[in-house]
Structures are given as C-alpha cells and as structure tokens.
Design an enzyme around this catalytic site. Structure first.
Site, PDB file in Angstrom:
ATOM      1  N   GLY A  84      -0.458   4.401   3.135  1.00 37.16           N
ATOM      2  CA  GLY A  84      -1.175   3.130   3.314  1.00 37.16           C
ATOM      3  C   GLY A  84      -1.927   2.844   2.030  1.00 37.16           C
ATOM      4  O   GLY A  84      -2.620   3.728   1.511  1.00 37.16           O
ATOM      5  N   LYS A  85      -1.791   1.619   1.517  1.00 35.69           N
ATOM      6  CA  LYS A  85      -2.390   1.333   0.201  1.00 35.69           C
ATOM      7  C   LYS A  85      -3.897   1.569   0.200  1.00 35.69           C
ATOM      8  O   LYS A  85      -4.444   2.142  -0.743  1.00 35.69           O
ATOM      9  CB  LYS A  85      -2.065  -0.089  -0.232  1.00 35.69           C
ATOM     10  N   ASN A 127      -4.555   5.380   0.433  1.00 38.89           N
ATOM     11  CA  ASN A 127      -4.185   6.064  -0.816  1.00 38.89           C
ATOM     12  C   ASN A 127      -5.251   5.819  -1.890  1.00 38.89           C
ATOM     13  O   ASN A 127      -5.639   6.724  -2.630  1.00 38.89           O
ATOM     14  CB  ASN A 127      -2.835   5.554  -1.347  1.00 38.89           C
ATOM     15  N   GLU A 176      -2.619  -5.443   2.800  1.00 38.83           N
ATOM     16  CA  GLU A 176      -1.960  -4.924   4.005  1.00 38.83           C
ATOM     17  C   GLU A 176      -2.820  -5.101   5.254  1.00 38.83           C
ATOM     18  O   GLU A 176      -2.544  -4.492   6.280  1.00 38.83           O
ATOM     19  CB  GLU A 176      -1.570  -3.453   3.812  1.00 38.83           C
ATOM     20  N   LEU A 183       3.429  -3.187 -15.592  1.00 40.05           N
ATOM     21  CA  LEU A 183       4.851  -3.415 -15.904  1.00 40.05           C
ATOM     22  C   LEU A 183       5.645  -2.119 -15.829  1.00 40.05           C
ATOM     23  O   LEU A 183       6.627  -1.931 -16.562  1.00 40.05           O
ATOM     24  CB  LEU A 183       4.971  -4.043 -17.297  1.00 40.05           C
ATOM     25  N   GLY A 184       5.236  -1.197 -14.990  1.00 40.18           N
ATOM     26  CA  GLY A 184       5.960   0.068 -14.814  1.00 40.18           C
ATOM     27  C   GLY A 184       6.044   0.833 -16.116  1.00 40.18           C
ATOM     28  O   GLY A 184       5.029   1.045 -16.792  1.00 40.18           O
ATOM     29  N   ASP A 190      -1.399   2.496  -6.367  1.00 39.37           N
ATOM     30  CA  ASP A 190      -2.640   2.923  -5.715  1.00 39.37           C
ATOM     31  C   ASP A 190      -3.453   3.829  -6.646  1.00 39.37           C
ATOM     32  O   ASP A 190      -4.677   3.683  -6.771  1.00 39.37           O
ATOM     33  CB  ASP A 190      -2.321   3.644  -4.404  1.00 39.37           C
ATOM     34  N   LYS A 209       5.044  13.659  -8.237  1.00 35.34           N
ATOM     35  CA  LYS A 209       5.177  14.440  -6.984  1.00 35.34           C
ATOM     36  C   LYS A 209       5.657  13.551  -5.844  1.00 35.34           C
ATOM     37  O   LYS A 209       5.461  12.327  -5.883  1.00 35.34           O
ATOM     38  CB  LYS A 209       3.822  15.043  -6.619  1.00 35.34           C
TER      39      LYS A 209
HETATM   40  O1  RIB Z   1       1.563   1.897  -2.029  1.00 38.37           O
HETATM   41  C1  RIB Z   1       2.275   2.839  -1.290  1.00 38.37           C
HETATM   42  C2  RIB Z   1       2.068   2.628   0.178  1.00 38.37           C
HETATM   43  O2  RIB Z   1       2.651   1.409   0.579  1.00 38.37           O
HETATM   44  C3  RIB Z   1       2.689   3.676   1.051  1.00 38.37           C
HETATM   45  O3  RIB Z   1       1.862   4.774   1.257  1.00 38.37           O
HETATM   46  C4  RIB Z   1       3.041   2.913   2.328  1.00 38.37           C
HETATM   47  O4  RIB Z   1       2.282   3.288   3.427  1.00 38.37           O
HETATM   48  C5  RIB Z   1       2.857   1.443   1.977  1.00 38.37           C
HETATM   49  O5  RIB Z   1       1.721   0.928   2.539  1.00 38.37           O
END
Ligand code: RIB
Length: 307
Positions: A38-39, A42, A140, A221-222, A252, A285
């Site tokens: 979850g953003k 995290n 989200e 930009l990755g 995140d 990881k």
């Molecule tokens: O940013 C990554 C997250 O996006 C994941 O952990 C997933 O739960 C989604 O919310």
C-alpha cells in the site's frame, strides 16, 4: 523530524512470472508470497526506517490482514494511534505480477477500507498533522479526503508532498496546497496532457504544474533520474545504477526519503538526490517494503556512490 501520512494500507499478493501476460493470456508463475504494501503504508514504514517520528492515518478491515498490517507498523515503529479498524469492509488488497527478468510489475488493487478514509479521519488526526513537518499524501484513498487533508495541513503551515499515484486527474483547488508534487512520467503526462518523451517535455509539464500553484515539481523518470522544477530553476538529478529485482515501491521509497530530508531542513535538490538513492536501494529486493533502507543503510550507500 515528524512526518504524517494519510493513505492506503494493503496486503500485497505476489506471483513471480517469466513474463507479464497480455489480456486473455495465462502465464504460469511461481513463488507466491504475501507482503505488506500500500503506497501510504510503504511510505510510512520508509519514513520511520529513515528516522522520522511517523504517524499513519488510514484504515484496515477487521480481518487477519488488518491485524498483520498493524503488527507490521508496530514492528517498524510507526505510530498507529490515528488508524481505524473498519468493521464494514475488508483490508485493501493488491495483486502484483512481477516479471522476474526486468523487475517490472503489473498491479491491481481492491481498496476496501482505503476507500472509507474520510475527512473525519483527517479531523481526528489533526493533532498529529499540525505537529508534523510534512504531510505525505498519495491517491489510493478518496480524492475528496486527499484534498481535505492537504487543505487542513496547508492552513496549519505544514508542508504537503503529494505523490499523485496511481495516475489520476486532480481538482484545480488542490495545487495551491502542495509544496512538492512528485509525479512519474505517466502521471505527469496525465496531469498536463503533455506526452513526456524527453527531459524538455518534463520541464514543460513541470512548469505547467508550477503555474497551477505548486512550489516544486519533481518528475521521476526511472533509470533516467529525476527532474526538479521550480519557478526559478530546473535541475536534472541522475539515477543510481543498481541490480533491479523488483521495482514495486520505488516511488514510495523516493517520496519518503524526500519527506524526511525536507523535514530535516535539506534543500530540494539535495533531498531529491537522497530520494533517488532510497529508490535505488528499494528496487534491489523483492517486496514493496523489503528494500526500504534504514538511515544507516542509506547513508552508507550515499557515501559509496558520491555523485
Ligand atoms: O507503490 C507500490 C504499492 O502500490 C504496492 O505495495 C501496492 O499495494 C500498490 O498500492
């Protein structure tokens, strides 16, 4: 430093695949695992590992996943005083398909309790939010709650970072409350209707967002790094090269490290450089939280990779 997060909390269900499927295709994978995600969550865990006192404001369902996720916050020293256990729905769930060759993913989310995070939850947490150096938000949870939280924090003089992920359009009102907006290429394109294929395009999009009222825009930009754009200057910050295992949670890690660095008084360019390093460590990881660095790990990495 104190950081508050109002956002999502998920249990992530992973399957590793030799390649990502196209619509209608079944791909056999392996290595099923469940990991906290979850953003919002995290970013909270990341801030705490980096040494900030961290408040998580959000909701889980009254189920086994909710219990595990609250336990995970406690293990990571995240303050859960302003969290709610929602009896009306399930904990947010994400399904993550991971391409093990490239580290790229496809994610779907069933938000459950995330979508009950409300203005009332923000009001209940205003004590913590007002005391914070930074309020960190993502997309989200319901957009009305995001706008409300940003406004209340801004009224209290608390700097707001909005990570506009996953990509969605934003109401015009929110821009004036935002100190730093951190879209990736896709999100910035959606917010500005500018197709971002080059750094010049990113600057154009960034300037447009600045004109809407944001203090700083950082477009990530990755592998090409990040662009910091303000009214007065533009800076490109290169990415760190690492062995990619799983790109989940890179954004995140980036946003959390940015928040903690700004909270401790670093300038925006230095904060962005540190955030790039945190994102680089995260993607080495498997899992959205497994690679989130501690402060010591991040400092060690920065020492070894002076730019
Ligand atoms: O940013 C990554 C997250 O996006 C994941 O952990 C997933 O739960 C989604 O919310």
């Amino acid at each position: 430093m104190i950081v508050a997060i109002v956002g999502s909390i998920h249990m992530d269900f992973y399957i590793r695949l030799p390649k990502l499927p196209v619509p209608g295709e079944t791909v056999l994978g392996h290595g099923f695992t469940m990991l906290p995600g979850g953003k919002g969550a995290n970013q909270a865990v990341a801030c705490s590992r980096l040494g900030a006192y961290t408040y998580m404001v959000g909701r889980v369902g009254n189920d086994i996943f909710g219990e595990k996720l609250i336990e995970n916050f406690r293990k990571n020293n995240v303050d859960t005083k302003y969290m709610e256990v929602d009896k009306t729905t399930h904990t947010g769930i994400a399904f993550i398909l991971l391409d093990e060759k490239t580290g790229e993913n496809m994610i779907t989310v069933a938000p459950g309790a995330d979508y009950n995070v409300s203005a009332k939850d923000v009001d209940n947490a205003m004590d913590a939010i007002s005391r914070s150096d930074i309020l960190l938000l993502q997309l989200e949870i319901p957009i009305d709650t995001v706008v409300y939280a940003a406004k209340r924090a801004w009224e209290k003089g608390v700097r707001v970072i909005l990570n506009p992920a996953p990509a969605a359009s934003l109401p015009d009102e929110i821009y004036r409350y935002i100190h730093v907006l951190t879209p990736n290429r896709v999100e910035a394109s959606l917010l500005t209707n500018i197709n971002i294929e080059s750094r010049e395009d990113a600057v154009k999009a960034g300037k447009l967002l600045i004109d809407k009222g944001v203090d700083y825009v950082i477009i990530t930009l990755g592998a090409e790094g990040s662009m910091v754009i303000s009214k007065d200057f533009v800076r490109h910050i290169p990415a760190y090269k690492v062995e990619v295992v799983d790109t989940t949670g890179a954004g995140d890690a980036f946003n959390a490290a940015l928040a903690v660095s700004l909270a401790e008084g670093k300038d925006i360019v230095e904060a962005c450089r540190i955030a790039n390093a945190a994102a680089a460590l995260q993607i080495t990881k498997l899992g959205a939280q497994s690679g989130l660095p501690t402060r010591e790990e991040l400092e060690e990495f920065l020492r070894k990779h002076r730019q």
